[in-house]
Enzyme design. Structure first.
Site, PDB file in Angstrom:
ATOM      1  N   GLU A   2      16.202   7.735  50.951  1.00 56.79           N
ATOM      2  CA  GLU A   2      14.839   8.215  51.162  1.00 56.79           C
ATOM      3  C   GLU A   2      13.803   7.105  50.994  1.00 56.79           C
ATOM      4  OE1 GLU A   2      17.374  11.719  50.356  1.00 56.79           O
ATOM      5  OE2 GLU A   2      17.124   9.773  49.356  1.00 56.79           O
TER       6      GLU A   2
ATOM      7  N   ILE B 242      12.921  14.013  47.646  1.00 55.63           N
ATOM      8  CA  ILE B 242      11.903  13.035  47.998  1.00 55.63           C
ATOM      9  C   ILE B 242      11.707  11.967  46.924  1.00 55.63           C
ATOM     10  CG2 ILE B 242       9.873  14.185  46.977  1.00 55.63           C
ATOM     11  CD1 ILE B 242       8.397  13.546  49.636  1.00 55.63           C
TER      12      ILE B 242
ATOM     13  N   HIS C  91      17.186  22.901  46.440  1.00 50.54           N
ATOM     14  CA  HIS C  91      16.769  23.200  47.803  1.00 50.54           C
ATOM     15  C   HIS C  91      15.608  24.188  47.828  1.00 50.54           C
ATOM     16  CE1 HIS C  91      20.971  21.856  48.126  1.00 50.54           C
ATOM     17  NE2 HIS C  91      20.625  21.387  49.306  1.00 50.54           N
TER      18      HIS C  91
END
Length: 739
Positions: free
Chosen positions: A469, A496, A539
């Protein structure tokens, strides 16, 4: 793979008579120039140290011991042609590329006219747009991935030269303020200390450079220490060259970086390899650090005198001086004359810098965002296209948020050749032959929002990135700095965090810290949120308040299809970096479906939507809580006759304070609802502002409804208990209306 290890002695090659004698291609005049650069660099350090002790500057970072490799690199590369991502010890490199000592002293005093940052950054944080020296920050290694993106952008522009055009457009467009240049054989230089090679981003960048065979020169300036930590504690085996030697398609050099002639030869070979398109180069330069890490450090606490004395024997200043004398290039009188000229130049520069005006206090808010293009302005307000009614008279079926995001991306890619899309799994299929032979249908993202785009626009515009990422955001930052418009995807908000350094310390602050010298309007699309039934901890999380806390970053969070299309187009066309949050539960919900509003539909940032007008209570929310709040509000009106004014913020930074204030002034009650955890959440800021600025308008306390202060669980019963549900919103609205 090409490998060269240069003997750590002053190398020379004789050609012809004494007057035309060359030293690894260097003329006598060039060697004199190199010594001038080396000596100037050292004496700037010494002057800054004195100024710091006199409390006339506020910090000092030395490039001592690194001068020869920097001067050699500057002589081998081309300012304003090649691109440079240096680090804080690259004073000599910057001088060789054309930076003036006066400019460096302006950094030290923090002057308004400091060309690197206008007094916003420490000295030795270089930024010179005309020379292609890209603004540098303090976190070690964060520039390396950007250098990869810069090289990728140069290659892309060479393949798509029309992308560099600035089109005439009646609509707002970042390209109006992004004139780009490129060369077919340009090279990107990036330097780092040996300690930085321990950072994961270094290895991600090496991998990306090898994968793309990019024209990047990595220069590791190895002085044996990362502040006080010696190289054998940083690097397994004590030698970074041995660790990286397995990367394919690299040209490797290991050289005595205190020897300017050997260093120049190494850079000539490395540069030639890159310019010819063979791949990246890696120059491992063994240098010294005769001064402490900075004036905030005292190396005598961890380096004995004997070790420091050994380093002094390889000092590039005295070593180069003795070489010039030994070769008869300069005599003692010539050396003294050169040094006297440098001292006079530096004294003049110091005197002028000390007289330079400091920046005005009110200037601090300049260039947090683009001064040219405000995405909250009417320039981004266009009307949706009304679709034709179906011939059979039936009502048209609206498109999902996922549909309209895909359609918007497609239209923008057709309009703007600078747009590139990449991330994890975003391509249809990386093995193109499978697509050509129709062996597979293609993926296009885990949520299929980029499906078909690679097939339509090609794999140099839509492609998969390694699972890294930080590399996705760092490479995108380098591309955008060059003028491209990367629209990248982070697969799940919960993942992230490896990119946080790039987002917080680089992407968001590049324009401000360079005093508008550079900018990088990247769009980061991120799937976020819960209500998934089984998404669990990794998630289903929210956490948008962490990003709204970052100056320089726009944060958008649509709740329906049409808003997603209009806000995404604004994000792509605006001149600021944007975090575009897409709620996973809303991708294909029946709520908020709409017809495609057309290829130029935009919504200004910071303009909320009143989903339902009311008179008795204001509810402020966004994202997936909008349909749940609407359900609760409609129930409350049916059962209690209470009319709720429901506001969908749509954009979190900037946000629409005027709409909130007008509504609260009308209803005298406010409830803030959000999916993130209750404490320290985004809604807390809205509630605080209402209490602070609208206290006299309130007939009841400001209330909040949000998730419990825990992580989102896997079992649906637990998830329902954690996240705010319609009934939670109903009870809070009812209680507040009755207060």
């Amino acid at each position: 793979m090409a490998t060269t290890k240069t003997d750590p002695k002053l190398a020379l090659t004789a050609n012809g008579a004494k007057k035309s004698k060359l030293y690894e291609g260097l003329t006598r005049d060039q060697l004199i120039q190199i010594y001038r650069i080396i000596y100037t660099s050292r004496r700037i350090d010494d002057r800054e140290i004195l100024l710091k002790r006199q409390q006339k500057i506020f910090f000092q970072m030395s490039g001592a011991g690194h001068e020869a490799i920097g001067a050699a690199a500057g002589m081998a590369l081309k300012p304003g042609y090649d691109w440079f991502y240096p680090y804080y010890r690259d004073r000599a490199l910057c001088l060789a590329l054309g930076v003036k000592p006066y400019d460096m002293f302006l950094q030290g005093v923090g002057a308004a006219d400091d060309p690197s940052s206008g007094g916003r950054q420490m000295p030795s944080h270089w930024s010179y747009p005309q020379l292609h020296i890209v603004t540098q920050s303090s976190p070690t290694g964060s520039q390396i991935l950007q250098a990869i993106g810069c090289a990728e952008a140069g290659r892309y522009l060479a393949r798509h030269p029309k992308a560099a055009d600035v089109p005439d457009s009646k609509f707002a467009d970042y390209r109006q303020f992004k004139n780009v240049s490129f060369q077919g054989d340009e090279v990107t230089y990036v330097s780092l200390g040996d300690g930085t090679s321990s950072e994961g981003e270094f290895w991600e960048a090496m991998n990306a450079a090898a994968l793309g065979k990019l024209p990047v020169i990595f220069c590791v300036e190895d002085n044996g220490y990362a502040i006080s930590v010696p190289v054998e504690v940083q690097t397994a085996g004590g030698n970074i060259s041995r660790l990286v030697s397995g990367f394919p398609d690299f040209h490797f050099e290991e050289v005595d970086g205190t020897d300017p002639v050997a260093s120049y030869a190494a850079f000539q070979r490395a540069t030639r390899y890159c310019r010819q398109g063979h791949g990246p180069s890696f120059v491992h330069a063994h240098v010294i650090r005769p001064y402490s890490h900075s004036l905030s450090d005292d190396e005598r606490l961890y380096r004995p005198d004997a070790e420091r004395e050994r380093d002094a024997q390889r000092d590039p200043v005295t070593r180069t001086q003795m070489f010039l004398l030994r070769e008869g290039i300069l005599d003692e009188k010539g050396i003294n004359q050169l040094e006297k000229e440098v001292e006079a130049e530096l004294q003049k520069a110091v005197d002028a810098a000390l007289e330079a005006l400091p920046p005005a206090p009110e200037s601090v808010t300049k260039f947090v965002y683009s001064p040219n293009l405000n995405p909250a302005s009417s320039a981004f307000e266009t009307q949706p296209v009304t679709p034709e009614a179906p011939a059979d008279g039936k009502k048209a079926v609206g498109k999902t948020m996922a549909d309209l995001i895909t359609m918007t991306l497609r239209d923008e890619m057709q309009r703007d050749e600078r747009i590139v899309i990449f991330g994890e799994d975003v391509a249809d299929c990386s093995r193109e032959e499978y697509l050509k032979r129709k062996l597979v249908k293609g993926k296009g993202g885990v949520f299929k929002l980029t499906f078909g785009l690679q097939c339509e626009f090609g794999n140099d515009r839509v492609f998969n990135a390694p699972l890294a990422e930080a590399a996705i955001v760092g490479r995108a930052t380098g591309m955008a700095t060059r003028g491209l418009k990367p629209v990248v995807e982070i697969q799940f908000f919960d993942y992230i965090w490896p990119a946080m350094m790039q987002i917080r310390d680089e992407l968001s602050v590049i324009r401000w810290r360079s005093n508008n010298g550079f900018s990088c309007p990247v769009v980061i699309r991120v799937a976020i949120g819960g209500y998934l039934t089984g998404g669990a901890i990794y998630h289903s999380q929210c956490g948008e308040s962490i990003f709204t806390h970052i100056p320089g970053l726009r944060v958008v969070f649509p709740s329906n299809s049409q808003d997603a299309a209009g806000l995404l187009r604004t994000a792509i066309r605006c001149d600021d970096p944007v975090l575009f949050l897409e709620h996973k539960r809303l991708y294909r919900e029946s709520f908020g479906r709409a017809a495609y509003p057309g290829p130029d539909y935009m919504i200004p940032f910071g303009k909320a939507k009143v989903v339902q007008p009311g008179t008795d209570l204001t509810v402020i929310t966004y994202g997936a809580v909008v349909p749940r709040a609407l359900q609760a509000a409609q129930k409350l009106e049916r059962e209690q006759g209470v009319k709720v004014e429901l506001i969908d913020l749509r954009c979190l930074n900037p946000f629409d304070w005027d709409t909130i204030a007008a509504s609260v002034a009308k209803t005298n009650r406010a409830l803030v609802a959000y999916e993130d955890t209750l404490s320290w959440g985004y809604g807390a800021e809205i509630a605080a502002r209402i209490a602070d600025q609208l206290f006299d308008q309130l007939d009841a306390p400001v209330r909040r409804v949000a998730a419990k202060d825990v992580f989102v669980a896997y079992q649906p019963i637990l998830e329902d208990a954690i996240l705010p549900q319609p009934n939670d919103l109903f009870l809070a609205m009812k209680e507040l209306s009755e207060y």
